[in-house]
Motif scaffolding. Structure first.
Motif, PDB file in Angstrom:
ATOM      1  N   ASP A   8      -7.206  -4.208 -13.253  1.00  0.00           N
ATOM      2  CA  ASP A   8      -5.778  -4.080 -13.522  1.00  0.00           C
ATOM      3  C   ASP A   8      -5.592  -3.394 -14.879  1.00  0.00           C
ATOM      4  N   PHE A   9      -4.852  -2.314 -14.881  1.00  0.00           N
ATOM      5  CA  PHE A   9      -4.648  -1.475 -16.061  1.00  0.00           C
ATOM      6  C   PHE A   9      -4.085  -2.254 -17.247  1.00  0.00           C
ATOM      7  N   ALA A  10      -2.967  -2.955 -17.042  1.00  0.00           N
ATOM      8  CA  ALA A  10      -2.313  -3.669 -18.147  1.00  0.00           C
ATOM      9  C   ALA A  10      -3.230  -4.745 -18.723  1.00  0.00           C
ATOM     10  N   ALA A  11      -3.930  -5.463 -17.857  1.00  0.00           N
ATOM     11  CA  ALA A  11      -4.841  -6.511 -18.324  1.00  0.00           C
ATOM     12  C   ALA A  11      -5.995  -5.912 -19.132  1.00  0.00           C
ATOM     13  N   TRP A  12      -6.504  -4.765 -18.694  1.00  0.00           N
ATOM     14  CA  TRP A  12      -7.604  -4.112 -19.407  1.00  0.00           C
ATOM     15  C   TRP A  12      -7.167  -3.717 -20.812  1.00  0.00           C
ATOM     16  N   VAL A  13      -5.990  -3.099 -20.904  1.00  0.00           N
ATOM     17  CA  VAL A  13      -5.488  -2.651 -22.213  1.00  0.00           C
ATOM     18  C   VAL A  13      -5.241  -3.846 -23.132  1.00  0.00           C
TER      19      VAL A  13
ATOM     20  N   GLU B 124     -11.260  -7.861 -25.968  1.00  0.00           N
ATOM     21  CA  GLU B 124     -12.593  -7.248 -26.055  1.00  0.00           C
ATOM     22  C   GLU B 124     -12.549  -5.721 -25.994  1.00  0.00           C
ATOM     23  N   HIS B 125     -11.409  -5.143 -25.630  1.00  0.00           N
ATOM     24  CA  HIS B 125     -11.296  -3.683 -25.589  1.00  0.00           C
ATOM     25  C   HIS B 125     -10.623  -3.097 -26.840  1.00  0.00           C
ATOM     26  N   LEU B 126     -10.070  -3.952 -27.683  1.00  0.00           N
ATOM     27  CA  LEU B 126      -9.343  -3.456 -28.859  1.00  0.00           C
ATOM     28  C   LEU B 126     -10.244  -2.616 -29.761  1.00  0.00           C
ATOM     29  N   ASP B 127     -11.489  -3.008 -29.947  1.00  0.00           N
ATOM     30  CA  ASP B 127     -12.390  -2.224 -30.801  1.00  0.00           C
ATOM     31  C   ASP B 127     -12.542  -0.791 -30.283  1.00  0.00           C
ATOM     32  N   ARG B 128     -12.645  -0.623 -28.971  1.00  0.00           N
ATOM     33  CA  ARG B 128     -12.754   0.726 -28.394  1.00  0.00           C
ATOM     34  C   ARG B 128     -11.478   1.516 -28.632  1.00  0.00           C
ATOM     35  N   LEU B 129     -10.331   0.882 -28.402  1.00  0.00           N
ATOM     36  CA  LEU B 129      -9.048   1.561 -28.613  1.00  0.00           C
ATOM     37  C   LEU B 129      -8.915   1.982 -30.075  1.00  0.00           C
ATOM     38  N   GLN B 130      -9.298   1.091 -30.983  1.00  0.00           N
ATOM     39  CA  GLN B 130      -9.223   1.402 -32.418  1.00  0.00           C
ATOM     40  C   GLN B 130     -10.176   2.541 -32.783  1.00  0.00           C
TER      41      GLN B 130
ATOM     42  N   GLY C 143       1.368   9.533 -33.279  1.00  0.00           N
ATOM     43  CA  GLY C 143       1.445  10.279 -32.017  1.00  0.00           C
ATOM     44  C   GLY C 143       0.117  10.896 -31.633  1.00  0.00           C
ATOM     45  N   LYS C 144      -0.569  11.472 -32.613  1.00  0.00           N
ATOM     46  CA  LYS C 144      -1.873  12.095 -32.352  1.00  0.00           C
ATOM     47  C   LYS C 144      -2.907  11.034 -31.961  1.00  0.00           C
ATOM     48  N   GLY C 145      -2.913   9.913 -32.662  1.00  0.00           N
ATOM     49  CA  GLY C 145      -3.844   8.832 -32.358  1.00  0.00           C
ATOM     50  C   GLY C 145      -3.592   8.219 -30.995  1.00  0.00           C
ATOM     51  N   VAL C 146      -2.317   7.976 -30.691  1.00  0.00           N
ATOM     52  CA  VAL C 146      -1.946   7.389 -29.402  1.00  0.00           C
ATOM     53  C   VAL C 146      -2.323   8.338 -28.265  1.00  0.00           C
ATOM     54  N   ASN C 147      -2.079   9.621 -28.443  1.00  0.00           N
ATOM     55  CA  ASN C 147      -2.429  10.597 -27.416  1.00  0.00           C
ATOM     56  C   ASN C 147      -3.934  10.570 -27.115  1.00  0.00           C
ATOM     57  N   THR C 148      -4.740  10.434 -28.153  1.00  0.00           N
ATOM     58  CA  THR C 148      -6.191  10.362 -27.969  1.00  0.00           C
ATOM     59  C   THR C 148      -6.596   9.063 -27.267  1.00  0.00           C
ATOM     60  N   VAL C 149      -5.976   7.958 -27.657  1.00  0.00           N
ATOM     61  CA  VAL C 149      -6.268   6.683 -26.988  1.00  0.00           C
ATOM     62  C   VAL C 149      -5.911   6.781 -25.507  1.00  0.00           C
ATOM     63  N   ILE C 150      -4.727   7.313 -25.209  1.00  0.00           N
ATOM     64  CA  ILE C 150      -4.280   7.424 -23.814  1.00  0.00           C
ATOM     65  C   ILE C 150      -5.246   8.301 -23.014  1.00  0.00           C
ATOM     66  N   ALA C 151      -5.677   9.416 -23.570  1.00  0.00           N
ATOM     67  CA  ALA C 151      -6.614  10.302 -22.864  1.00  0.00           C
ATOM     68  C   ALA C 151      -7.890   9.560 -22.497  1.00  0.00           C
ATOM     69  N   ASN C 152      -8.392   8.746 -23.410  1.00  0.00           N
ATOM     70  CA  ASN C 152      -9.612   7.986 -23.147  1.00  0.00           C
ATOM     71  C   ASN C 152      -9.377   6.843 -22.163  1.00  0.00           C
ATOM     72  N   VAL C 153      -8.234   6.193 -22.252  1.00  0.00           N
ATOM     73  CA  VAL C 153      -7.911   5.123 -21.298  1.00  0.00           C
ATOM     74  C   VAL C 153      -7.781   5.708 -19.890  1.00  0.00           C
ATOM     75  N   LEU C 154      -7.198   6.891 -19.780  1.00  0.00           N
ATOM     76  CA  LEU C 154      -7.063   7.526 -18.467  1.00  0.00           C
ATOM     77  C   LEU C 154      -8.426   7.881 -17.874  1.00  0.00           C
TER      78      LEU C 154
ATOM     79  N   GLU D  77     -10.898   5.901 -18.093  1.00  0.00           N
ATOM     80  CA  GLU D  77     -11.307   4.611 -17.531  1.00  0.00           C
ATOM     81  C   GLU D  77     -10.570   4.313 -16.218  1.00  0.00           C
ATOM     82  N   PHE D  78      -9.363   4.854 -16.091  1.00  0.00           N
ATOM     83  CA  PHE D  78      -8.512   4.616 -14.918  1.00  0.00           C
ATOM     84  C   PHE D  78      -8.067   5.959 -14.341  1.00  0.00           C
ATOM     85  N   PRO D  79      -8.922   6.628 -13.583  1.00  0.00           N
ATOM     86  CA  PRO D  79      -8.628   7.978 -13.103  1.00  0.00           C
ATOM     87  C   PRO D  79      -7.402   8.063 -12.189  1.00  0.00           C
ATOM     88  N   HIS D  80      -6.971   6.954 -11.587  1.00  0.00           N
ATOM     89  CA  HIS D  80      -5.788   6.996 -10.727  1.00  0.00           C
ATOM     90  C   HIS D  80      -4.490   6.804 -11.516  1.00  0.00           C
ATOM     91  N   ALA D  81      -4.621   6.417 -12.779  1.00  0.00           N
ATOM     92  CA  ALA D  81      -3.432   6.281 -13.630  1.00  0.00           C
ATOM     93  C   ALA D  81      -2.980   7.660 -14.085  1.00  0.00           C
TER      94      ALA D  81
END
Length: 122
Positions: A1-6, A10-16, A58-69, A71-75
């Motif tokens: 589940d996308f929302a639960a993963w984000v 335990e995933h915060l370190d990767r996002l950071q 904005g630049k940081g969030v865009n990079t995080v979103i690209a990497n999260v996507l 992880e979730f290719p259907h998102a």
């Protein structure tokens, strides 16, 4: 589940780490998902040092979103900013969670300054 993963701590370190690749000063503090139907809105909280930091975030969030996507290719990213964004809009979220920097100061003025400069009574 996308929302639960984000939201999983335990995933915060990767996002950071992804966020940190875009800035030396910005620090991602948290990401909070809000689910509305089939959509998931992500609210990012970051510190930006002494900068206002909208471009930095904005630049940081865009990079995080690209990497999260990755992880979730259907998102799919629909928008980097949405009505969950409270920039330039009145919002209870800003009131409760805060936005930007706040400063409170106090001063005691002598009676003469109040009367002679401010032209009023004490």
């Amino acid at each position: 589940d996308f929302a639960a993963w984000v939201a999983a701590p335990e995933h915060l370190d990767r996002l950071q780490a992804w966020f940190a690749t875009t800035t030396s000063f910005g620090k991602l503090q948290s990401v909070s998902p809000t689910v509305a139907g089939r959509y998931v809105f992500l609210r990012f909280l970051a510190t930006t040092g002494d900068a206002m930091g909208m471009n930095m975030v904005g630049k940081g969030v865009n990079t995080v979103i690209a990497n999260v996507l990755d992880e979730f290719p259907h998102a799919q990213l629909v928008s980097l900013s949405s009505n969950m964004c409270t920039d330039k809009k009145p919002s209870a979220m800003n009131w409760v969670n805060g936005r930007g920097k706040s400063v409170v100061c106090e001063v005691t003025l002598p009676r003469g300054v109040v009367q002679n400069v401010l032209k009023t009574d004490v």
